[in-house]
Design an enzyme around this catalytic site. Sequence first.
Site, PDB file in Angstrom:
ATOM      1  N   LYS A   6       0.829  -1.220   0.000  1.00 38.36           N
ATOM      2  CA  LYS A   6       0.000   0.000   0.000  1.00 38.36           C
ATOM      3  C   LYS A   6       0.861   1.267   0.000  1.00 38.36           C
ATOM      4  O   LYS A   6       0.435   2.293  -0.527  1.00 38.36           O
ATOM      5  CB  LYS A   6      -0.968  -0.015   1.184  1.00 38.36           C
ATOM      6  CG  LYS A   6      -2.096  -1.016   0.975  1.00 38.36           C
ATOM      7  CD  LYS A   6      -3.367  -0.686   1.719  1.00 38.36           C
ATOM      8  CE  LYS A   6      -4.489  -1.587   1.231  1.00 38.36           C
ATOM      9  NZ  LYS A   6      -5.695  -1.542   2.031  1.00 38.36           N
TER      10      LYS A   6
ATOM     11  N   LYS B 100      -3.649  -9.374  -6.677  1.00 38.76           N
ATOM     12  CA  LYS B 100      -4.902  -9.708  -5.980  1.00 38.76           C
ATOM     13  C   LYS B 100      -6.055  -8.842  -6.497  1.00 38.76           C
ATOM     14  O   LYS B 100      -5.843  -7.663  -6.792  1.00 38.76           O
ATOM     15  CB  LYS B 100      -4.680  -9.435  -4.485  1.00 38.76           C
ATOM     16  CG  LYS B 100      -5.760  -9.937  -3.579  1.00 38.76           C
ATOM     17  CD  LYS B 100      -5.552  -9.449  -2.152  1.00 38.76           C
ATOM     18  CE  LYS B 100      -5.927  -7.997  -2.013  1.00 38.76           C
ATOM     19  NZ  LYS B 100      -6.520  -7.618  -0.731  1.00 38.76           N
TER      20      LYS B 100
ATOM     21  N   LYS C   7     -10.823  -4.173  -4.018  1.00 37.37           N
ATOM     22  CA  LYS C   7     -11.960  -3.255  -4.213  1.00 37.37           C
ATOM     23  C   LYS C   7     -11.513  -1.825  -4.479  1.00 37.37           C
ATOM     24  O   LYS C   7     -12.278  -1.039  -5.023  1.00 37.37           O
ATOM     25  CB  LYS C   7     -12.936  -3.343  -3.033  1.00 37.37           C
ATOM     26  CG  LYS C   7     -12.361  -2.976  -1.686  1.00 37.37           C
ATOM     27  CD  LYS C   7     -13.454  -2.991  -0.637  1.00 37.37           C
ATOM     28  CE  LYS C   7     -13.202  -3.962   0.493  1.00 37.37           C
ATOM     29  NZ  LYS C   7     -11.980  -3.737   1.271  1.00 37.37           N
TER      30      LYS C   7
HETATM   31  N1  AQP Z   1      -8.820 -11.038  -3.773  1.00 39.53           N
HETATM   32  C1  AQP Z   1      -9.197 -11.587  -2.634  1.00 39.53           C
HETATM   33  N2  AQP Z   1      -9.352 -12.922  -2.538  1.00 39.53           N
HETATM   34  C2  AQP Z   1      -9.760 -13.501  -1.374  1.00 39.53           C
HETATM   35  N3  AQP Z   1     -10.015 -12.788  -0.245  1.00 39.53           N
HETATM   36  C3  AQP Z   1      -9.886 -11.462  -0.302  1.00 39.53           C
HETATM   37  N4  AQP Z   1     -10.070 -10.487   0.612  1.00 39.53           N
HETATM   38  C4  AQP Z   1      -9.790  -9.281   0.058  1.00 39.53           C
HETATM   39  N5  AQP Z   1      -9.417  -9.449  -1.220  1.00 39.53           N
HETATM   40  C5  AQP Z   1      -9.461 -10.781  -1.473  1.00 39.53           C
HETATM   41  C6  AQP Z   1     -10.524 -10.702   1.970  1.00 39.53           C
HETATM   42  O1  AQP Z   1     -11.688  -9.891   2.187  1.00 39.53           O
HETATM   43  C7  AQP Z   1     -11.705  -9.489   3.563  1.00 39.53           C
HETATM   44  C8  AQP Z   1     -11.965  -8.041   3.688  1.00 39.53           C
HETATM   45  O2  AQP Z   1     -10.879  -7.324   3.139  1.00 39.53           O
HETATM   46  P1  AQP Z   1     -10.507  -5.911   3.715  1.00 39.53           P
HETATM   47  O3  AQP Z   1     -11.658  -5.019   3.518  1.00 39.53           O
HETATM   48  O4  AQP Z   1     -10.020  -6.080   5.089  1.00 39.53           O
HETATM   49  O5  AQP Z   1      -9.343  -5.353   2.866  1.00 39.53           O
HETATM   50  P2  AQP Z   1      -8.235  -6.012   2.009  1.00 39.53           P
HETATM   51  O6  AQP Z   1      -7.806  -7.318   2.554  1.00 39.53           O
HETATM   52  O7  AQP Z   1      -7.146  -5.000   1.814  1.00 39.53           O
HETATM   53  O8  AQP Z   1      -9.080  -6.246   0.669  1.00 39.53           O
HETATM   54  P3  AQP Z   1      -9.211  -5.362  -0.611  1.00 39.53           P
HETATM   55  O9  AQP Z   1     -10.486  -5.737  -1.299  1.00 39.53           O
HETATM   56  O10 AQP Z   1      -7.946  -5.487  -1.408  1.00 39.53           O
HETATM   57  O11 AQP Z   1      -9.383  -3.879  -0.081  1.00 39.53           O
HETATM   58  P4  AQP Z   1      -8.501  -2.621  -0.411  1.00 39.53           P
HETATM   59  O12 AQP Z   1      -8.524  -2.516  -1.897  1.00 39.53           O
HETATM   60  O13 AQP Z   1      -9.178  -1.482   0.277  1.00 39.53           O
HETATM   61  O14 AQP Z   1      -7.129  -2.871   0.132  1.00 39.53           O
HETATM   62  C9  AQP Z   1     -10.378  -9.920   4.180  1.00 39.53           C
HETATM   63  O15 AQP Z   1     -10.582 -11.095   4.941  1.00 39.53           O
HETATM   64  C10 AQP Z   1      -9.513 -10.196   2.995  1.00 39.53           C
HETATM   65  O16 AQP Z   1      -8.542 -11.189   3.263  1.00 39.53           O
END
Ligand code: AQP
Length: 333
Positions: free
Chosen positions: A114, A196, A199
Amino acid sequence: MEKKTVLSGIQPSGILTLGNYVGALRNWSLLQQDDRFCYYCVANLHAITVKQDAEALNRRTLEAAALLLACGIDPKRSALFIQSHVKEHTELAWVLNCGTYIGELNRMTQFKDKSQRHADNINAGLFTYPVLMAADILLYQASYIPVGKDQKQHVELARDIAIRFNKNYGDAFIVPEPIIPKLGGKIMSLTDPTKKMSKSDPNPNSYIAITDEPSVILKKFKRAVTDSEGIIAYDPERPGVTNLLSIYCTFTGKTPEEAVAEFAGQGYGKLKTAVADAVIAELEPIQNEYKRLLDEKTYLKSVLDDGAAQARSTARKTVDDVLRRVGLDATVM
Ligand code: AQP
């Protein structure tokens, strides 16, 4: 029967994706069983570690809560709440910050990733995010943490922080365990399958939003990046097609071997349409329920108020115990 506690959270940092659904939300719903109690939160405090527009953050926070209900979170079996409504999260995080080493935080791969993506805003909150996440978990004495693979390292740090605190101050915390799906623990981006699915990715074609219309889901899968070989194989060297097969398997219950046999010799077009059909079939009822819930504002508010009250009552007990152990209650006798 003594119930074990389950805890997890999701950031309202964008529209929730298929990765969030497969990696976490589906398991959240399945873990609601008689021998467990679940705490699930919309982690809005985590979301401000990257820049957010205030109005959009508020709206997405409430939309995420409605979507969690639509995905099967049952307020009778789970406390569903907004993280910022329970002040104990930040209170415990401060104490845990003072028991976490910079060296430990420096090893976190999400921070490195990040920091690169948000080079103009490498703030202290982004660095100490895993400590707030440890507080989220330890406040509720959670045993099980359903997360995707990307969060495994953070849960491991929460374990280390708990073990160290227990050693120094006596057994204040349950040491948690991550629960990660065997298949679908890391769903990859549709435009760059070495990354990955996220969102907050600025390219909406890289992810399937849980709320995407069926025609949009089909279009995004049809455009998904694969390779020029046209061979159906479940092979880490072929990340595009392997990602599609993983998604297909998680939505149909088939094994990768069965899926490879089903599409062998047929090129990628058929697989892409079949993946889209399987995903649409599961997401459509969720989308309908989500649209219904968005109009049920009084119900949503009452679920979130009750959830926060329940969370606060458990969290307060842990924080009071921690303050006493550390010597911070300072009561005049
Ligand atoms: N691509 C993915 N595959 C499987 N699991 C995923 N998770 C996120 N992306 C994937 C799981 O979703 C849960 C919530 O995620 P988060 O909101 O804590 O943030 P994150 O892990 O940083 O997920 P994002 O979607 O990539 O958000 P941003 O873009 O804001 O950083 C977690 O359990 C995560 O493992």
